[in-house]
Design an enzyme around this catalytic site. Structure first.
Site, PDB file in Angstrom:
ATOM      1  N   GLU A   1       0.807  -1.217   0.000  1.00 59.68           N
ATOM      2  CA  GLU A   1       0.000   0.000   0.000  1.00 59.68           C
ATOM      3  C   GLU A   1       0.845   1.274   0.000  1.00 59.68           C
ATOM      4  OE1 GLU A   1      -2.776  -0.261   3.246  1.00 59.68           O
ATOM      5  OE2 GLU A   1      -3.734  -2.037   2.456  1.00 59.68           O
TER       6      GLU A   1
ATOM      7  N   GLU B   1      -5.112  -8.689   0.963  1.00 65.26           N
ATOM      8  CA  GLU B   1      -5.778  -8.335   2.227  1.00 65.26           C
ATOM      9  C   GLU B   1      -7.256  -8.115   1.972  1.00 65.26           C
ATOM     10  OE1 GLU B   1      -4.351  -4.947   4.472  1.00 65.26           O
ATOM     11  OE2 GLU B   1      -2.271  -5.532   4.107  1.00 65.26           O
TER      12      GLU B   1
HETATM   13  O1  IFM Z   1      -4.111  -3.010   9.231  1.00 64.78           O
HETATM   14  C1  IFM Z   1      -4.083  -2.508   7.945  1.00 64.78           C
HETATM   15  C2  IFM Z   1      -2.890  -3.060   7.181  1.00 64.78           C
HETATM   16  O2  IFM Z   1      -1.697  -2.808   7.829  1.00 64.78           O
HETATM   17  C3  IFM Z   1      -2.821  -2.437   5.813  1.00 64.78           C
HETATM   18  N1  IFM Z   1      -4.082  -2.553   5.129  1.00 64.78           N
HETATM   19  C4  IFM Z   1      -5.273  -2.191   5.829  1.00 64.78           C
HETATM   20  C5  IFM Z   1      -5.323  -2.866   7.183  1.00 64.78           C
HETATM   21  C6  IFM Z   1      -6.604  -2.466   7.931  1.00 64.78           C
HETATM   22  O3  IFM Z   1      -6.643  -1.093   8.116  1.00 64.78           O
END
Ligand code: IFM
Length: 501
Positions: free
Chosen positions: A190, A395
């Site tokens: 990210e 994710e």
């Molecule tokens: O916890 C975070 C992660 O570190 C990066 N993506 C989003 C998740 C939830 O906010």
């Protein structure tokens, strides 16, 4: 003038494809080699902040700044995964995942951000990788999940080109140490958050609010990715390489041209500022124009950078949590008068974009709307506009207000419903011909949720933070069964889910 509320909702309604009744309760099998996994990140779980030579990262500094993080929480201990890795490996084994996504902490491996590797730091990851392989779980390693060595930030952090070069050097150390025992390598997690929340809104470490610096950081993060790909190819020829982006599905709150333009700006900043350079080797024209006066901004781009950034990859990692409906800031008042709740704080510091809440939609405890069709739409769009490379959902998951009930169980049925809808949405994308090859639940453990500290629980395993004890939630068992059957039931309603005895 706005029309009645329905005018505002039109953009939303037209694009929503809520699960149709024809599929109700159907069992939907996934391809035989579909990869099921779960994910974590170093600073969020490891703790052991000053053990075995680790030096502070920007998140240590930021979380120790009074008022920066909810409750002044920090990652000093977190889930103490550094000392409990064996227990966590057992949890992974019991879950039956085919892959585990974790990140390496740069300040553990190269505490000062330069020079030789800290052997003790690398040993920890070597033990982790060995433990995964013993259980036939493929390591999926993220090289940067936001914990920049503070020493590098002190020299200018991601605003400096040199940081991208330092990153490639660090990548080389990790790649040479862990080599072909790691199946999949993700350069950055990210980068939008690192650039725009770290240097734009200041809601993340290092807490800087400067649009010109955010744009420069955006470029240097992409450059770091581009510089590290050939390093990885050389060190681990068998490695599968990718990058993980947090992408969004932005829909205008109405058909008004200002709202359509606002949705385009949000899309430009979150999605196209990353996808265009990586897959098309150029920055999007509208964003170049938007940031024309930002300094240093894109003046840091040098000849050859975009060729490096667009070096071919083996897969794309996509993180998805929620969809967004947006209006132009100048129309926020009208949206309110039309009966909409308009978010007071904007995710984008400089875009004049406001998010609307879609009436009737459920939300997670992050206040994020739940709408799985946004994931399908996003995946189809990535395929159509950018790439047919394998995609992993690196994710996806949800925070809810979990609690341990008097019987000692965490009955997180809302999380099960969320996961089920989103896994089903991934199935929709596969049905539509998108090359999705795997899915990772965020997260294995409740953990340090950045500025929210320990107040938001994303885990499928409950962590009792005072003692570090782990307790698998109902969602852990549900996900284990989903993996074992390699199938998901189509959008069963929340009420029909009963916890296993
Ligand atoms: O916890 C975070 C992660 O570190 C990066 N993506 C989003 C998740 C939830 O906010």
């Amino acid at each position: 003038m706005l029309g009645p509320p329905i005018h505002f909702q039109l953009g939303v309604l037209l694009t929503m494809s809520k699960h149709g009744s024809t599929h109700d309760n159907a069992i939907r099998p996934f391809p035989r080699d579909f990869l099921w996994g779960t994910a974590t990140a170093s600073y969020q779980i490891e703790g052991a902040a000053s053990v075995d030579g680790r030096q502070p990262s920007i998140w240590d500094t930021y979380s120790h700044t009074p008022g920066a993080v909810w409750n002044d929480d920090n990652g000093d201990v977190a889930c103490d995964h550094y000392h409990r890795a064996q227990e966590d490996l057992e949890l992974l084994g019991g879950l039956g995942v085919g892959a585990y996504r974790f990140s390496v902490a740069w300040p553990r491996v190269q505490p000062d951000g330069r020079g030789p590797a800290n052997a003790k730091g690398l040993d920890f990851y070597r033990r982790l990788v060995d433990g995964l392989r013993e259980r036939a779980i493929e390591p999926t390693l993220t090289l940067y999940h936001w914990d920049l060595p503070q020493a590098i930030e002190d020299r200018g952090g991601w605003c400096l080109r040199d940081t991208a070069e330092r990153f490639a050097e660090y990548v080389n150390l990790v790649a040479r140490a862990l080599g072909s025992d790691v199946e999949r390598w993700i350069t950055l997690n990210e980068p939008w958050c690192s650039a725009w929340q770290g240097y734009g809104s200041g809601l993340h470490a290092p807490g800087i609010r400067d649009i010109g610096k955010a744009v420069a950081a955006n470029h240097h993060l992409l450059l770091a990715h581009g510089l590290s790909v050939p390093v990885l190819r050389e060190a681990v020829p068998s490695a599968k390489l990718g990058i993980t982006l947090n992408l969004g599905d932005h829909r205008p709150g109405s058909s008004h041209e200002l709202d359509v333009a606002a949705a385009r700006r949000a899309d430009g900043n979150l999605n196209r500022l990353f996808l265009d350079p990586i897959f098309h080797g150029r920055y999007p024209e509208d964003m170049v124009e938007h940031y024309r006066d930002a300094r240093p901004g894109l003046s840091v781009v040098r000849e050859g950078d975009l060729e490096l950034i667009s070096t071919p990859l083996d897969f794309l990692g996509v993180n998805y949590y929620f969809p967004s409906t947006v209006v132009d800031q100048s129309r926020a008042r009208e949206a309110r008068l039309a009966g909409f709740y308009v978010a007071p704080v904007e995710q984008f510091p400089d875009l004049r974009v406001r998010s609307l809440e879609t009436p009737g939609r459920d939300k997670t405890s992050m206040d994020w709307e739940i709408e799985a069709s946004g994931l399908t739409a996003l995946l189809v769009r990535v395929r159509d506009d950018y790439t047919n490379l394998p995609i992993y959902i690196t994710e996806n998951g949800a925070a809810f207000d979990d609690y341990v009930d008097p019987n000692g169980r965490v009955r997180d049925l809302n999380r099960i419903a969320y996961l089920q809808e989103h896994i089903s949405a991934v199935h929709d994308a596969i049905d539509a011909g998108v090359n999705v090859q795997g899915y990772f639940v965020w997260s294995l453990l409740d953990n340090f949720e950045w500025s929210f500290g320990y107040s938001r629980r994303f885990g499928i395993v409950w962590v009792d933070f005072p003692t570090g004890a782990r307790l698998p939630k109902e969602s852990y068992r549900w996900y284990r069964d989903t993996i074992a059957s390699n199938a998901v039931e189509y959008a069963a309603s929340l009420n029909s889910l009963t916890p296993a005895p």
